[in-house]
Design a protein around this motif. Structure first.
Motif, short mmCIF file in Angstrom:
data_model
loop_
_atom_site.label_atom_id
_atom_site.label_comp_id
_atom_site.label_asym_id
_atom_site.label_seq_id
_atom_site.Cartn_x
_atom_site.Cartn_y
_atom_site.Cartn_z
N GLU A 1 -23.48 8.79 1.60
CA GLU A 1 -24.31 9.84 1.00
C GLU A 1 -25.35 9.23 0.06
OE1 GLU A 1 -21.86 12.75 -0.93
OE2 GLU A 1 -20.91 13.35 0.95
N SER A 2 -24.95 8.25 -0.73
CA SER A 2 -25.89 7.60 -1.64
C SER A 2 -26.98 6.86 -0.88
CB SER A 2 -25.16 6.61 -2.55
OG SER A 2 -24.35 7.30 -3.46
N MET A 3 -26.61 6.17 0.18
CA MET A 3 -27.60 5.43 0.97
C MET A 3 -28.61 6.38 1.59
SD MET A 3 -27.03 2.22 0.65
CE MET A 3 -26.52 2.59 -1.01
N ARG A 4 -28.15 7.50 2.08
CA ARG A 4 -29.07 8.48 2.69
C ARG A 4 -30.10 8.97 1.67
NH1 ARG A 4 -28.08 10.51 7.74
NH2 ARG A 4 -29.18 12.45 7.23
N LYS A 5 -29.71 9.08 0.42
CA LYS A 5 -30.63 9.53 -0.62
C LYS A 5 -31.62 8.43 -1.01
CE LYS A 5 -27.46 12.86 -2.66
NZ LYS A 5 -26.61 13.17 -3.83
N LEU A 6 -31.22 7.18 -0.86
CA LEU A 6 -32.08 6.06 -1.26
C LEU A 6 -33.17 5.76 -0.24
CD1 LEU A 6 -29.46 3.58 -2.69
CD2 LEU A 6 -31.33 4.63 -3.94
N PHE A 7 -32.86 5.99 1.03
CA PHE A 7 -33.84 5.68 2.07
C PHE A 7 -34.86 6.82 2.18
CE2 PHE A 7 -30.43 2.82 3.55
CZ PHE A 7 -31.17 1.66 3.70
N PRO A 8 -36.10 6.51 2.56
CA PRO A 8 -37.11 7.56 2.72
C PRO A 8 -36.66 8.61 3.74
CG PRO A 8 -38.11 5.38 2.87
CD PRO A 8 -36.62 5.18 2.87
N ALA A 9 -37.01 9.86 3.49
CA ALA A 9 -36.58 10.97 4.36
C ALA A 9 -36.99 10.74 5.81
CB ALA A 9 -37.15 12.29 3.84
N GLU A 10 -38.19 10.22 6.03
CA GLU A 10 -38.65 10.01 7.41
C GLU A 10 -37.85 8.89 8.10
OE1 GLU A 10 -41.99 8.38 4.68
OE2 GLU A 10 -40.49 9.94 4.62
N GLY B 1 -28.17 -0.60 10.15
CA GLY B 1 -26.89 -1.29 9.98
C GLY B 1 -26.26 -0.98 8.63
N ILE B 2 -27.09 -0.90 7.59
CA ILE B 2 -26.58 -0.53 6.26
C ILE B 2 -26.00 0.88 6.32
CG2 ILE B 2 -27.23 0.01 3.89
CD1 ILE B 2 -29.34 -2.24 4.11
N LEU B 3 -26.73 1.80 6.92
CA LEU B 3 -26.25 3.18 7.02
C LEU B 3 -24.97 3.26 7.84
CD1 LEU B 3 -29.72 4.87 7.45
CD2 LEU B 3 -28.12 5.28 5.57
N ASP B 4 -24.94 2.56 8.97
CA ASP B 4 -23.73 2.56 9.80
C ASP B 4 -22.52 2.07 9.01
OD1 ASP B 4 -25.29 3.32 12.00
OD2 ASP B 4 -25.37 1.29 12.84
N THR B 5 -22.68 0.94 8.35
CA THR B 5 -21.57 0.32 7.63
C THR B 5 -21.13 1.15 6.43
OG1 THR B 5 -22.34 -1.85 8.33
CG2 THR B 5 -20.81 -1.79 6.47
N PHE C 1 -29.10 4.82 -8.02
CA PHE C 1 -28.33 4.55 -6.82
C PHE C 1 -27.24 5.59 -6.53
CE2 PHE C 1 -29.79 0.30 -8.21
CZ PHE C 1 -30.56 -0.02 -7.12
N PHE C 2 -26.53 6.01 -7.55
CA PHE C 2 -25.33 6.82 -7.31
C PHE C 2 -25.35 8.18 -7.98
CE2 PHE C 2 -23.63 2.34 -7.02
CZ PHE C 2 -23.63 2.32 -5.63
N THR C 3 -26.49 8.82 -7.97
CA THR C 3 -26.63 10.14 -8.57
C THR C 3 -25.58 11.11 -8.02
OG1 THR C 3 -29.00 9.79 -8.81
CG2 THR C 3 -28.23 12.06 -8.97
N GLY C 4 -24.84 11.75 -8.92
CA GLY C 4 -23.85 12.75 -8.53
C GLY C 4 -22.51 12.19 -8.08
N GLN C 5 -22.44 10.91 -7.82
CA GLN C 5 -21.21 10.31 -7.31
C GLN C 5 -20.07 10.27 -8.34
OE1 GLN C 5 -20.49 9.02 -4.04
NE2 GLN C 5 -22.28 10.23 -3.52
N PRO C 6 -20.34 9.90 -9.60
CA PRO C 6 -19.24 9.85 -10.57
C PRO C 6 -18.54 11.20 -10.75
CG PRO C 6 -21.13 8.66 -11.43
CD PRO C 6 -21.58 9.39 -10.19
N GLU C 7 -19.31 12.29 -10.75
CA GLU C 7 -18.70 13.60 -10.90
C GLU C 7 -17.78 13.92 -9.73
OE1 GLU C 7 -21.98 13.04 -11.08
OE2 GLU C 7 -22.64 13.74 -13.04
N ARG C 8 -18.16 13.49 -8.54
CA ARG C 8 -17.30 13.73 -7.37
C ARG C 8 -16.00 12.97 -7.50
NH1 ARG C 8 -19.75 13.69 -1.74
NH2 ARG C 8 -17.69 14.52 -1.31
N VAL C 9 -16.09 11.72 -7.95
CA VAL C 9 -14.86 10.94 -8.15
C VAL C 9 -13.98 11.66 -9.17
CG1 VAL C 9 -13.89 8.77 -9.04
CG2 VAL C 9 -15.95 8.73 -7.58
#
Length: 193
Positions: A55-64, A109-113, A140-148
């Motif tokens: 989820e974090s990686m998807r937010k970091l990469f450009p939408a297109e 590959g980053i997204l897959d892994t 990098f990890f917006t919103g992730q700590p709250e989920r944990v």
């Protein structure tokens, strides 16, 4: 982690009843995963907490680039990422670090892994007390700590770091002494040393 704990417990200078694991950045995910399976830790610190790396990686990469990846066009995804890296330092760092760390050739590959890096099915196995840290401007990890924090069933504390205390950036990089004070005070209180 178990072999490292086994070894630590053979040392006379280690208090085996008060083991604490601390994980920084992606180490926040790795530490959480470790304590989910190795229950000899009395406490764990995650700065910052990472629940789902994909989820974090998807937010970091450009939408297109994500749209191309989702459509199965890995080459277009890579071309877009390479173009955007020229003016986006966090994206460039993420690509350089991600391809090296995961031993993959490209953004896809980053997204897959990164799909493998989730606490979804294991967070409830964590038994030790946990300090989850969040930096309000973490790129990098917006919103992730709250989920944990929300998913943890073990004793838990969430500490938010802000611009006011100078520790709002990824892993509290602007105020490491303050971050350390918070961590060590929490460890002292948790272990009651």
């Amino acid at each position: 982690m178990t072999p490292a704990v086994d070894y630590a417990l053979t040392r006379p200078d280690v208090d085996g009843d008060n083991l604490v694991l601390i994980g920084m950045s992606l180490g926040g995910y790795l530490a959480a995963r470790a304590v989910a399976f190795e229950h000899r830790f009395k406490a764990a610190v995650f700065f910052d907490g990472v629940y789902d790396l994909y989820e974090s990686m998807r937010k970091l990469f450009p939408a297109e680039a994500i749209a191309a990846y989702d459509a199965g066009d890995r080459d277009v995804c890579q071309r877009i990422v390479e173009e955007k890296m020229q003016t986006n330092t966090p994206l460039k760092w993420n690509m350089n670090q991600g391809t090296w760390s995961f031993a993959v050739p490209d953004a896809a590959g980053i997204l897959d892994t990164s799909r493998q890096y989730t606490l979804r099915d294991i967070v409830k196995q964590i038994k030790c007390a946990c300090l989850v840290m969040e930096a309000e401007s973490d790129i990098f990890f917006t919103g992730q700590p709250e989920r944990v924090y929300d998913e943890l069933e073990a004793p838990k504390t969430l500490v938010r770091f802000t611009a006011e205390d100078g520790a709002e950036n990824h892993c509290q990089s602007g105020a490491l002494s303050y971050k350390d004070e918070v961590v060590f005070n929490w460890i002292d209180a948790t272990l009651k040393l």
